[in-house]
Design an enzyme around this catalytic site. Structure first.
Site, PDB file in Angstrom:
ATOM      1  CB  CYS A 156      -9.957 121.975  97.548  1.00 19.07           C
ATOM      2  SG  CYS A 156      -9.243 123.580  97.787  1.00 19.07           S
TER       3      CYS A 156
HETATM    4  N1  CO8 Z   1      -7.689 143.746  90.989  1.00 21.21           N
HETATM    5  C1  CO8 Z   1      -7.202 144.194  89.828  1.00 21.21           C
HETATM    6  N2  CO8 Z   1      -6.194 143.595  89.173  1.00 21.21           N
HETATM    7  C2  CO8 Z   1      -5.637 142.515  89.735  1.00 21.21           C
HETATM    8  C3  CO8 Z   1      -6.097 141.980  90.957  1.00 21.21           C
HETATM    9  C4  CO8 Z   1      -7.174 142.631  91.585  1.00 21.21           C
HETATM   10  N3  CO8 Z   1      -7.679 142.191  92.756  1.00 21.21           N
HETATM   11  N4  CO8 Z   1      -5.369 140.890  91.259  1.00 21.21           N
HETATM   12  C5  CO8 Z   1      -4.472 140.729  90.263  1.00 21.21           C
HETATM   13  N5  CO8 Z   1      -4.629 141.724  89.348  1.00 21.21           N
HETATM   14  C6  CO8 Z   1      -3.870 141.933  88.132  1.00 21.21           C
HETATM   15  C7  CO8 Z   1      -2.452 141.407  88.275  1.00 21.21           C
HETATM   16  O1  CO8 Z   1      -1.618 142.368  88.848  1.00 21.21           O
HETATM   17  C8  CO8 Z   1      -2.091 141.130  86.827  1.00 21.21           C
HETATM   18  O2  CO8 Z   1      -1.667 142.317  86.211  1.00 21.21           O
HETATM   19  P1  CO8 Z   1      -0.474 142.278  85.132  1.00 21.21           P
HETATM   20  O3  CO8 Z   1      -0.989 141.446  84.012  1.00 21.21           O
HETATM   21  O4  CO8 Z   1      -0.305 143.717  84.825  1.00 21.21           O
HETATM   22  O5  CO8 Z   1       0.671 141.642  85.853  1.00 21.21           O
HETATM   23  C9  CO8 Z   1      -3.424 140.738  86.177  1.00 21.21           C
HETATM   24  O6  CO8 Z   1      -4.453 141.217  87.057  1.00 21.21           O
HETATM   25  C10 CO8 Z   1      -3.590 139.249  86.027  1.00 21.21           C
HETATM   26  O7  CO8 Z   1      -3.249 138.618  87.288  1.00 21.21           O
HETATM   27  P2  CO8 Z   1      -3.239 137.072  87.493  1.00 21.21           P
HETATM   28  O8  CO8 Z   1      -2.432 136.437  86.413  1.00 21.21           O
HETATM   29  O9  CO8 Z   1      -2.914 136.739  88.918  1.00 21.21           O
HETATM   30  O10 CO8 Z   1      -4.789 136.799  87.275  1.00 21.21           O
HETATM   31  P3  CO8 Z   1      -5.500 135.481  86.858  1.00 21.21           P
HETATM   32  O11 CO8 Z   1      -6.211 135.702  85.600  1.00 21.21           O
HETATM   33  O12 CO8 Z   1      -4.621 134.262  87.011  1.00 21.21           O
HETATM   34  O13 CO8 Z   1      -6.609 135.342  88.022  1.00 21.21           O
HETATM   35  C11 CO8 Z   1      -6.929 134.070  90.026  1.00 21.21           C
HETATM   36  C12 CO8 Z   1      -6.226 135.245  89.370  1.00 21.21           C
HETATM   37  C13 CO8 Z   1      -8.427 134.337  89.996  1.00 21.21           C
HETATM   38  C14 CO8 Z   1      -6.477 133.916  91.457  1.00 21.21           C
HETATM   39  C15 CO8 Z   1      -6.628 132.794  89.211  1.00 21.21           C
HETATM   40  O14 CO8 Z   1      -5.231 132.656  89.021  1.00 21.21           O
HETATM   41  C16 CO8 Z   1      -7.087 131.512  89.834  1.00 21.21           C
HETATM   42  O15 CO8 Z   1      -8.247 131.355  90.119  1.00 21.21           O
HETATM   43  N6  CO8 Z   1      -6.167 130.556  89.975  1.00 21.21           N
HETATM   44  C17 CO8 Z   1      -6.398 129.211  90.462  1.00 21.21           C
HETATM   45  C18 CO8 Z   1      -7.133 129.266  91.703  1.00 21.21           C
HETATM   46  C19 CO8 Z   1      -7.248 127.978  92.395  1.00 21.21           C
HETATM   47  O16 CO8 Z   1      -7.766 126.996  91.955  1.00 21.21           O
HETATM   48  N7  CO8 Z   1      -6.786 128.004  93.571  1.00 21.21           N
HETATM   49  C20 CO8 Z   1      -6.942 126.970  94.440  1.00 21.21           C
HETATM   50  C21 CO8 Z   1      -7.427 127.633  95.613  1.00 21.21           C
HETATM   51  S1  CO8 Z   1      -7.094 126.645  96.960  1.00 21.21           S
HETATM   52  C22 CO8 Z   1      -8.513 126.062  97.425  1.00 21.21           C
HETATM   53  O17 CO8 Z   1      -9.446 126.031  96.632  1.00 21.21           O
HETATM   54  C23 CO8 Z   1      -8.660 125.705  98.884  1.00 21.21           C
HETATM   55  C24 CO8 Z   1      -7.421 125.888  99.727  1.00 21.21           C
HETATM   56  C25 CO8 Z   1      -7.722 125.731 101.181  1.00 21.21           C
HETATM   57  C26 CO8 Z   1      -8.590 126.808 101.747  1.00 21.21           C
HETATM   58  C27 CO8 Z   1      -7.922 128.126 101.992  1.00 21.21           C
HETATM   59  C28 CO8 Z   1      -8.750 129.038 102.877  1.00 21.21           C
HETATM   60  C29 CO8 Z   1      -8.307 130.463 103.024  1.00 21.21           C
END
Ligand code: CO8
Length: 373
Positions: A156
């Site tokens: 990133c």
């Molecule tokens: N639909 C419905 N419910 C879901 C889903 C879904 N798709 N996914 C998860 N849930 C549920 C979970 O099961 C969980 O349920 P429970 O509370 O019952 O356990 C609940 O929703 C909450 O889950 P999470 O805690 O996982 O949800 P978050 O609020 O944390 O959101 C995110 C998830 C959006 C992924 C969030 O954690 C996030 O954005 N995190 C940081 C992301 C970040 O900055 N990542 C860096 C990415 S890397 C990058 O940018 C580049 C890397 C290189 C490129 C890669 C190319 C492929």
């Protein structure tokens, strides 16, 4: 010291887009099929049933509503769930070079530059589609530029680290005008069968022209007034795809060869790191919250961006102060903050200060302070 500027940016947006609803519909077909095919194992507790995805969760948790991709059809085919491309011959321009060229041409137009002006091309992104020859050298030939080129991967933070490399090449005299290109084709690395991450990424290409302020002749020019890159190792965002994969054929299709993350941990660890990076850089330059007109942040999650903007400004940001593009583009890795910059230059006046900041896998982060010239 010589002043280095960003004098033009360019954007290539793929023609195909996938809405959350389309993506979730395919994912949920897969879940139904999986649960049906494993019903006995699920009933007897040997296999966990898969839960469906939900488009309103995706929008609420990430701010993402849609994403652009190079090839949509097979991503949404429940029997494939991955993009499929026709392999090009070695005599054709490769796909990543093609979108890089499109973004580069747009950036050169914005900066009033021709290929003859460019003497260094840096392709900076999360993945290159092959190891060699460098994508930058293929693009150099396609554009008809002289000089030299190389590729660099910093996930990133590739775009911001690329801009720093460009600035340093200009300061040291090894280049005069540099094209930094971020052709981010991320959809091949998405695990579209993983509920937690199937919605996160999109494809795009951006490009920036970096040059000495004295040669800049463009409508929008940003002087780089300070730069602070940083890295700290973490396994919380990882992909194990690589040239050694064939040496362990039993693991070649394991899910760790695609993108994996501990999203919550990333959230908790990266937020304080980035807020501190930006505020300490502002303090170093004796800039207060009121001096910052725009925050062009990495686009991974709108809650994350809102949190960082609030920490930096000391109040709730107005939408134009910390522009979000991930509703339309999703996470486009290094290109995200450049898309935000490219689309939100209007309204700035001479002397206005902005933050251009990346953060993500590595961990890697970078804060550039910019002054609108
Ligand atoms: N639909 C419905 N419910 C879901 C889903 C879904 N798709 N996914 C998860 N849930 C549920 C979970 O099961 C969980 O349920 P429970 O509370 O019952 O356990 C609940 O929703 C909450 O889950 P999470 O805690 O996982 O949800 P978050 O609020 O944390 O959101 C995110 C998830 C959006 C992924 C969030 O954690 C996030 O954005 N995190 C940081 C992301 C970040 O900055 N990542 C860096 C990415 S890397 C990058 O940018 C580049 C890397 C290189 C490129 C890669 C190319 C492929």
């Amino acid at each position: 010291m010589m002043a280095v500027v960003i004098s033009g940016t360019g954007l290539y947006t793929p023609t195909q887009s996938i809405s959350n609803e389309e993506l979730v519909d395919c994912f949920n077909q897969y879940v139904e099929k999986f649960n049906r095919n494993h019903s006995k194992d699920i009933e007897e507790g040997r296999v966990a049933a898969l839960a469906p995805s939900d488009s309103s969760f995706i929008e609420k948790a990430s701010g993402i509503k849609s994403r652009y991709v190079m090839a949509k059809e097979d991503i949404l085919n429940v029997d494939v769930m991955s993009p499929r491309y026709t392999e090009r011959s070695n005599d054709e321009l490769s796909m990543q070079a093609e979108i890089g060229v499109a973004a580069a041409k747009a950036a050169m137009l914005a900066a009033n530059k021709t290929p003859a002006d460019i003497d260094l091309i840096i392709v900076a992104c999360a993945y290159t589609q092959r190891s060699y020859p460098a994508m930058a050298i293929e693009i150099q030939q396609a554009l008809g530029c002289g000089g030299w080129g190389f590729d660099m991967l910093v996930a990133c933070s590739a775009a911001t680290f690329g801009i720093i490399n460009a600035a340093n090449a200009i300061r040291s005299g090894t280049a005069k005008t540099v094209l930094v290109i971020n052709p981010e084709i991320l959809s091949p690395q998405v695990n579209y069968r993983d509920r937690d991450s199937h919605f996160i990424f999109g494809d795009v290409a951006t490009a920036s022209i970096i040059e000495d302020e004295s040669t800049a002749n463009a409508e929008h020019v940003f002087k780089i007034i300070s730069e602070k890159p940083m890295t700290r190792f973490s396994n919380n965002i990882r992909s194990n795809i690589g040239y050694m994969n064939n040496c362990s054929p039993e693991h070649v299709n394991d899910v760790d060869k695609l993108f994996i993350q501990q999203g919550r941990k990333v959230f908790k660890e990266v937020l304080p790191m980035v807020s501190e990076l930006i505020t300490s850089e502002m303090a170093k330059m004796e800039l207060g919250a009121n001096d910052i007109k725009r925050l062009y942040l990495h686009q991974a999650n709108s809650t994350m961006n809102n949190f960082i903007a609030k920490k930096v400004l000391g109040r709730e940001p107005k939408s134009h102060e910390a522009p979000i593009i991930l509703d339309e583009y999703a996470n486009t890795s290094s290109a995200g903050c450049i898309v935000a910059l490219h689309k939100n230059k209007q309204g700035l006046v001479t002397g206005d200060k902005s933050v251009l900041c990346s953060f993500g896998a590595g961990y890697s982060a970078c804060c550039l302070l910019l002054e609108y010239v």
